[in-house]
Design a protein around this motif. Structure first.
Motif, PDB file in Angstrom:
ATOM      1  N   LEU A 137       6.186   6.218 -10.252  1.00  0.00           N
ATOM      2  CA  LEU A 137       5.265   5.357  -9.118  1.00  0.00           C
ATOM      3  C   LEU A 137       3.783   5.626  -9.545  1.00  0.00           C
ATOM      4  O   LEU A 137       3.268   4.789  -9.965  1.00  0.00           O
ATOM      5  N   LYS A 138       3.638   6.760  -9.487  1.00  0.00           N
ATOM      6  CA  LYS A 138       2.806   7.694  -9.697  1.00  0.00           C
ATOM      7  C   LYS A 138       1.751   7.103 -10.812  1.00  0.00           C
ATOM      8  O   LYS A 138       0.248   6.860 -11.350  1.00  0.00           O
ATOM      9  N   LYS A 139       2.802   6.926 -12.290  1.00  0.00           N
ATOM     10  CA  LYS A 139       1.884   6.756 -13.439  1.00  0.00           C
ATOM     11  C   LYS A 139       1.941   5.649 -13.517  1.00  0.00           C
ATOM     12  O   LYS A 139       0.394   5.662 -14.099  1.00  0.00           O
ATOM     13  N   ASP A 140       2.480   4.505 -13.321  1.00  0.00           N
ATOM     14  CA  ASP A 140       1.828   3.044 -13.027  1.00  0.00           C
ATOM     15  C   ASP A 140       1.247   2.597 -11.672  1.00  0.00           C
ATOM     16  O   ASP A 140       0.254   1.623 -11.943  1.00  0.00           O
ATOM     17  N   PHE A 141       0.749   2.569 -11.072  1.00  0.00           N
ATOM     18  CA  PHE A 141       0.335   2.905  -9.624  1.00  0.00           C
ATOM     19  C   PHE A 141      -0.419   3.999  -8.839  1.00  0.00           C
ATOM     20  O   PHE A 141       0.337   4.420  -8.096  1.00  0.00           O
ATOM     21  N   PRO A 142      -1.402   4.474  -9.591  1.00  0.00           N
ATOM     22  CA  PRO A 142      -2.131   5.793  -8.995  1.00  0.00           C
ATOM     23  C   PRO A 142      -2.745   6.228  -7.283  1.00  0.00           C
ATOM     24  O   PRO A 142      -2.239   7.415  -6.792  1.00  0.00           O
ATOM     25  N   HIS A 143      -2.729   4.784  -7.107  1.00  0.00           N
ATOM     26  CA  HIS A 143      -3.265   4.757  -5.378  1.00  0.00           C
ATOM     27  C   HIS A 143      -2.710   4.170  -4.691  1.00  0.00           C
ATOM     28  O   HIS A 143      -2.504   4.499  -3.776  1.00  0.00           O
ATOM     29  N   LEU A 144      -1.093   4.401  -5.075  1.00  0.00           N
ATOM     30  CA  LEU A 144       0.028   3.992  -3.665  1.00  0.00           C
ATOM     31  C   LEU A 144       0.478   5.062  -3.301  1.00  0.00           C
ATOM     32  O   LEU A 144       0.426   6.445  -3.504  1.00  0.00           O
ATOM     33  N   ILE A 145       0.353   4.628  -1.733  1.00  0.00           N
ATOM     34  CA  ILE A 145       1.078   6.448  -1.511  1.00  0.00           C
ATOM     35  C   ILE A 145       2.859   5.925  -1.314  1.00  0.00           C
ATOM     36  O   ILE A 145       3.163   4.557  -1.139  1.00  0.00           O
ATOM     37  N   VAL A 146       3.498   7.093  -2.163  1.00  0.00           N
ATOM     38  CA  VAL A 146       4.821   7.275  -1.555  1.00  0.00           C
ATOM     39  C   VAL A 146       5.474   7.873  -0.927  1.00  0.00           C
ATOM     40  O   VAL A 146       4.715   9.401  -0.630  1.00  0.00           O
ATOM     41  N   GLU A 147       6.268   7.941  -0.014  1.00  0.00           N
ATOM     42  CA  GLU A 147       6.979   8.251   1.326  1.00  0.00           C
ATOM     43  C   GLU A 147       8.322   8.623   1.021  1.00  0.00           C
ATOM     44  O   GLU A 147       8.989   7.755   0.330  1.00  0.00           O
ATOM     45  N   ASP A 158       0.918  -1.714   0.433  1.00  0.00           N
ATOM     46  CA  ASP A 158      -0.084   0.250  -0.300  1.00  0.00           C
ATOM     47  C   ASP A 158       0.783   1.606   0.386  1.00  0.00           C
ATOM     48  O   ASP A 158       0.578   2.780  -0.881  1.00  0.00           O
ATOM     49  N   VAL A 159       1.984   1.665   0.820  1.00  0.00           N
ATOM     50  CA  VAL A 159       2.870   1.928   1.147  1.00  0.00           C
ATOM     51  C   VAL A 159       4.093   1.742   0.669  1.00  0.00           C
ATOM     52  O   VAL A 159       4.742   0.290   0.825  1.00  0.00           O
ATOM     53  N   VAL A 160       4.885   2.366  -0.359  1.00  0.00           N
ATOM     54  CA  VAL A 160       6.284   2.106  -0.452  1.00  0.00           C
ATOM     55  C   VAL A 160       7.195   3.725  -0.025  1.00  0.00           C
ATOM     56  O   VAL A 160       7.057   4.927   0.002  1.00  0.00           O
TER      57      VAL A 160
END
Length: 306
Positions: free
Chosen positions: A255-265, A236-238
């Motif tokens: 990452l947001k382009k391929d996994f738009p719902h991913l939370i990036v920390e 869920d989060v990277v």
């Protein structure tokens, strides 16, 4: 915002009792014997600029020794018990108080003098540290949001053993995220977990089988390749760890382009001086261990009224 309702009275009482027991393990206080148990009062002063935090813990400490705390509610000026002057201001948690060389009276403690002094150092240590965390959290958050940004600044699990709740509370009062409160609050898979499990995908799958759908899984990643593997495995989060600002922004965008719902920390090496390098529309969280590990304590004092 008032966060005091998050803290349960039972847990506060238990913490206060443990702190006081640590300070008087033998149960004998000769200093308290000297001042006797006659009724009296003492004023609490803030003597440094910063964000005030820790009020519920102070109330619990003095309640545990049979004293009451009255927090200032009106502005004005007066005299300290030692003959100096003070400024009296409303004691609001989350308020940043400016210091102009004159102590700020925030509260008055009333009760038996020996009990006031038994709670004094414990209460002041809590206030100075909780306020120190809140002050650092406020400053880092404001720096991150110098220009519009939809993300959040967060602390980490690098807290002082036995003092976690106080430091996490300080983060909230200062305007930062607490991150995970403890090991059970969210699953974070770091390098040691992944090495032991054999792969990122294997670690994520095993964690998901145990935590179910209701708990987020975060994976610490050293670059875009590991982050893609984690996201593809269902994380869920990277966390992009220890990358410079340029590599962080490139990886977050991909990452947001391929996994738009991913939370990036983003974490690792973030400081007051470089945090703006990591602020980006594709970054959701910037975490910093220094908020709860290496913060500056604020100066408070308690003076008995003569």
């Amino acid at each position: 915002m008032d966060f005091s309702s998050l803290l349960t009275p039972l847990h506060l009482s238990s913490l206060a009792a443990s702190y006081l027991t640590e300070d008087i393990p033998a149960g004998i206080d000769v200093g308290g014997h000297v001042v006797t148990s006659r009724k009296g009062s003492a004023n609490l002063y803030l003597k440094e600029e910063g964000v005030f935090a820790g009020r519920p813990f102070v109330d619990a400490v003095f309640a545990a020794v049979g004293c009451t705390v009255s927090w200032s509610a009106a502005a004005g000026a007066g005299q300290r018990s030692d003959g100096g002057s003070f400024t009296q201001l409303p004691a609001r948690e989350g308020e940043r108080y400016e210091y102009a060389g004159v102590p700020i009276r925030l509260a008055t403690v009333e009760g038996p003098l020996d009990q006031i002094l038994r709670g004094e150092r414990t209460a002041l240590c809590i206030l100075s540290r909780c306020s120190g965390v809140a002050t650092a959290a406020r400053k880092l958050s404001e720096l991150a949001h110098t220009e519009p940004w939809g993300g959040r600044v967060a602390g980490t699990r690098k807290t002082t053993p036995g003092f976690r709740l106080v430091e996490k509370y300080g983060l909230l009062v200062g305007g930062a995220d607490t991150h995970r409160l403890d090991l059970s609050h969210m699953v974070m898979l770091k390098d040691n977990h992944i090495w032991a499990a054999g792969s990122i995908a294997g670690a994520v799958a095993k964690a998901r089988s145990a935590c179910g759908f209701s708990t987020k899984i975060e994976v610490e990643c050293n670059g875009l390749g590991e982050a893609r593997e984690a996201a593809g495995a269902g994380a869920d989060v990277v966390m992009l760890d220890n990358l410079d600002g340029g590599r962080t922004r490139e990886a977050a965008k991909a990452l947001k382009k391929d996994f738009p719902h991913l939370i990036v920390e983003v974490s690792g090496g973030v400081t007051m001086t470089n945090i703006r390098e990591y602020v980006d529309e594709n970054v959701d969280i910037i975490s910093c261990g220094a908020l709860t590990q290496g913060y500056k304590c604020l100066d408070f004092s308690l003076k008995v009224n003569r």
